[in-house]
Motif scaffolding. Structure first.
Motif, PDB file in Angstrom:
ATOM      1  N   THR A 178     -10.580  11.906  25.211  1.00 31.83           N
ATOM      2  CA  THR A 178     -10.493  10.458  25.035  1.00 31.83           C
ATOM      3  C   THR A 178     -11.390   9.714  26.005  1.00 31.83           C
ATOM      4  O   THR A 178     -12.151   8.825  25.609  1.00 31.83           O
ATOM      5  N   ALA A 179     -11.331  10.036  27.284  1.00 33.31           N
ATOM      6  CA  ALA A 179     -12.150   9.336  28.282  1.00 33.31           C
ATOM      7  C   ALA A 179     -13.633   9.542  28.020  1.00 33.31           C
ATOM      8  O   ALA A 179     -14.432   8.607  28.163  1.00 33.31           O
ATOM      9  N   THR A 180     -14.011  10.731  27.622  1.00 33.37           N
ATOM     10  CA  THR A 180     -15.422  11.012  27.340  1.00 33.37           C
ATOM     11  C   THR A 180     -15.897  10.184  26.156  1.00 33.37           C
ATOM     12  O   THR A 180     -16.952   9.540  26.217  1.00 33.37           O
ATOM     13  N   LEU A 181     -15.118  10.179  25.070  1.00 30.44           N
ATOM     14  CA  LEU A 181     -15.511   9.431  23.874  1.00 30.44           C
ATOM     15  C   LEU A 181     -15.587   7.938  24.157  1.00 30.44           C
ATOM     16  O   LEU A 181     -16.523   7.257  23.738  1.00 30.44           O
ATOM     17  N   SER A 182     -14.628   7.393  24.876  1.00 37.06           N
ATOM     18  CA  SER A 182     -14.634   5.958  25.136  1.00 37.06           C
ATOM     19  C   SER A 182     -15.680   5.557  26.165  1.00 37.06           C
ATOM     20  O   SER A 182     -16.029   4.393  26.269  1.00 37.06           O
ATOM     21  N   GLY A 183     -16.232   6.520  26.893  1.00 34.74           N
ATOM     22  CA  GLY A 183     -17.259   6.219  27.876  1.00 34.74           C
ATOM     23  C   GLY A 183     -18.678   6.404  27.371  1.00 34.74           C
ATOM     24  O   GLY A 183     -19.640   6.205  28.113  1.00 34.74           O
ATOM     25  N   LEU A 184     -18.834   6.751  26.101  1.00 31.66           N
ATOM     26  CA  LEU A 184     -20.171   6.988  25.552  1.00 31.66           C
ATOM     27  C   LEU A 184     -20.966   5.687  25.448  1.00 31.66           C
ATOM     28  O   LEU A 184     -20.403   4.618  25.196  1.00 31.66           O
ATOM     29  N   PRO A 216     -17.070   3.423  21.759  1.00 35.15           N
ATOM     30  CA  PRO A 216     -17.297   1.971  21.773  1.00 35.15           C
ATOM     31  C   PRO A 216     -17.852   1.467  20.436  1.00 35.15           C
ATOM     32  O   PRO A 216     -18.606   2.177  19.764  1.00 35.15           O
ATOM     33  N   PRO A 217     -17.489   0.249  20.062  1.00 41.10           N
ATOM     34  CA  PRO A 217     -17.884  -0.318  18.769  1.00 41.10           C
ATOM     35  C   PRO A 217     -19.390  -0.244  18.508  1.00 41.10           C
ATOM     36  O   PRO A 217     -20.207  -0.490  19.393  1.00 41.10           O
ATOM     37  N   GLY A 218     -19.709   0.118  17.264  1.00 39.15           N
ATOM     38  CA  GLY A 218     -21.091   0.144  16.819  1.00 39.15           C
ATOM     39  C   GLY A 218     -21.856   1.422  17.129  1.00 39.15           C
ATOM     40  O   GLY A 218     -23.002   1.558  16.722  1.00 39.15           O
ATOM     41  N   LEU A 219     -21.235   2.365  17.843  1.00 37.97           N
ATOM     42  CA  LEU A 219     -21.954   3.571  18.237  1.00 37.97           C
ATOM     43  C   LEU A 219     -21.643   4.782  17.355  1.00 37.97           C
ATOM     44  O   LEU A 219     -22.450   5.700  17.278  1.00 37.97           O
ATOM     45  N   ALA A 220     -20.498   4.804  16.710  1.00 40.10           N
ATOM     46  CA  ALA A 220     -20.086   5.989  15.950  1.00 40.10           C
ATOM     47  C   ALA A 220     -20.315   5.790  14.457  1.00 40.10           C
ATOM     48  O   ALA A 220     -20.046   4.725  13.909  1.00 40.10           O
ATOM     49  N   GLN A 221     -20.807   6.839  13.822  1.00 43.79           N
ATOM     50  CA  GLN A 221     -20.939   6.872  12.367  1.00 43.79           C
ATOM     51  C   GLN A 221     -20.243   8.128  11.872  1.00 43.79           C
ATOM     52  O   GLN A 221     -20.559   9.226  12.310  1.00 43.79           O
ATOM     53  N   LEU A 222     -19.291   7.951  10.981  1.00 43.54           N
ATOM     54  CA  LEU A 222     -18.582   9.071  10.368  1.00 43.54           C
ATOM     55  C   LEU A 222     -19.239   9.394   9.036  1.00 43.54           C
ATOM     56  O   LEU A 222     -19.388   8.513   8.184  1.00 43.54           O
ATOM     57  N   GLN A 223     -19.643  10.635   8.877  1.00 42.99           N
ATOM     58  CA  GLN A 223     -20.232  11.095   7.612  1.00 42.99           C
ATOM     59  C   GLN A 223     -19.393  12.262   7.110  1.00 42.99           C
ATOM     60  O   GLN A 223     -19.277  13.281   7.785  1.00 42.99           O
ATOM     61  N   ILE A 224     -18.790  12.090   5.950  1.00 40.65           N
ATOM     62  CA  ILE A 224     -17.956  13.130   5.353  1.00 40.65           C
ATOM     63  C   ILE A 224     -18.752  13.805   4.238  1.00 40.65           C
ATOM     64  O   ILE A 224     -19.280  13.144   3.350  1.00 40.65           O
ATOM     65  N   ILE A 225     -18.825  15.133   4.315  1.00 43.11           N
ATOM     66  CA  ILE A 225     -19.560  15.917   3.330  1.00 43.11           C
ATOM     67  C   ILE A 225     -18.564  16.491   2.319  1.00 43.11           C
ATOM     68  O   ILE A 225     -17.645  17.221   2.688  1.00 43.11           O
ATOM     69  N   GLU A 226     -18.745  16.131   1.066  1.00 45.11           N
ATOM     70  CA  GLU A 226     -17.880  16.647  -0.006  1.00 45.11           C
ATOM     71  C   GLU A 226     -18.125  18.148  -0.205  1.00 45.11           C
ATOM     72  O   GLU A 226     -19.143  18.675   0.208  1.00 45.11           O
ATOM     73  N   ASP A 227     -17.204  18.790  -0.853  1.00 50.76           N
ATOM     74  CA  ASP A 227     -17.319  20.220  -1.182  1.00 50.76           C
ATOM     75  C   ASP A 227     -17.555  21.084   0.044  1.00 50.76           C
ATOM     76  O   ASP A 227     -18.338  22.032   0.017  1.00 50.76           O
ATOM     77  N   ALA A 228     -16.891  20.733   1.155  1.00 48.05           N
ATOM     78  CA  ALA A 228     -17.009  21.522   2.380  1.00 48.05           C
ATOM     79  C   ALA A 228     -15.711  21.404   3.166  1.00 48.05           C
ATOM     80  O   ALA A 228     -14.981  20.425   3.049  1.00 48.05           O
ATOM     81  N   GLY A 229     -15.471  22.429   3.973  1.00 54.72           N
ATOM     82  CA  GLY A 229     -14.304  22.445   4.844  1.00 54.72           C
ATOM     83  C   GLY A 229     -14.731  22.524   6.297  1.00 54.72           C
ATOM     84  O   GLY A 229     -15.693  21.885   6.702  1.00 54.72           O
ATOM     85  N   HIS A 230     -14.045  23.356   7.063  1.00 54.00           N
ATOM     86  CA  HIS A 230     -14.290  23.437   8.504  1.00 54.00           C
ATOM     87  C   HIS A 230     -15.601  24.140   8.851  1.00 54.00           C
ATOM     88  O   HIS A 230     -16.195  23.870   9.892  1.00 54.00           O
ATOM     89  N   MET A 231     -16.081  25.000   7.989  1.00 56.27           N
ATOM     90  CA  MET A 231     -17.321  25.729   8.256  1.00 56.27           C
ATOM     91  C   MET A 231     -18.507  24.999   7.619  1.00 56.27           C
ATOM     92  O   MET A 231     -19.364  25.581   6.960  1.00 56.27           O
ATOM     93  N   LEU A 232     -18.540  23.724   7.829  1.00 57.80           N
ATOM     94  CA  LEU A 232     -19.496  22.820   7.200  1.00 57.80           C
ATOM     95  C   LEU A 232     -20.950  23.305   7.253  1.00 57.80           C
ATOM     96  O   LEU A 232     -21.614  23.333   6.221  1.00 57.80           O
ATOM     97  N   PRO A 233     -21.483  23.719   8.403  1.00 57.23           N
ATOM     98  CA  PRO A 233     -22.887  24.153   8.420  1.00 57.23           C
ATOM     99  C   PRO A 233     -23.151  25.401   7.564  1.00 57.23           C
ATOM    100  O   PRO A 233     -24.261  25.587   7.079  1.00 57.23           O
TER     101      PRO A 233
END
Length: 93
Positions: free
Chosen positions: A20-26, A54-71
């Motif tokens: 949490t502290a790391t993510l909020s300090g980015l 912090p606001p405006g820094l994160a982008q969530l991209q969800i890939i369809e047809d994939a699970g935990h082994m996404l790459p």
């Protein structure tokens, strides 16, 4: 990999420190890439991580047809998504 190696990986994930502290300090842009069918670290968990950045820094991209082994499941789409994200953020620097 052996069953012992897999067990060690699972234990490391289960006992990892809170970020949490790391993510909020980015102060840099962050891409949160997730498979739509990831049951280990689902899209909702990635969205929650994005809310900690912090606001405006994160982008969530969800890939369809994939699970935990996404790459491994969608390697070309993962590569394309990361490349496009990096190009957008490199151009703004």
């Amino acid at each position: 990999h052996t069953p012992r190696t897999f067990e060690n990986h699972v234990q490391a994930l289960l006992n990892r420190p809170d970020a949490t502290a790391t993510l909020s300090g980015l102060s840099v842009p962050v891409l949160l890439l997730c498979g739509a069918h990831d049951s280990w670290s689902p899209p909702a968990r990635h969205a929650a991580m994005g809310q900690l950045v912090p606001p405006g820094l994160a982008q969530l991209q969800i890939i369809e047809d994939a699970g935990h082994m996404l790459p491994m499941e969608q390697p070309l789409l993962v590569a394309h998504t990361i490349r496009a994200w990096m190009q957008r953020h490199t151009a703004t620097r």
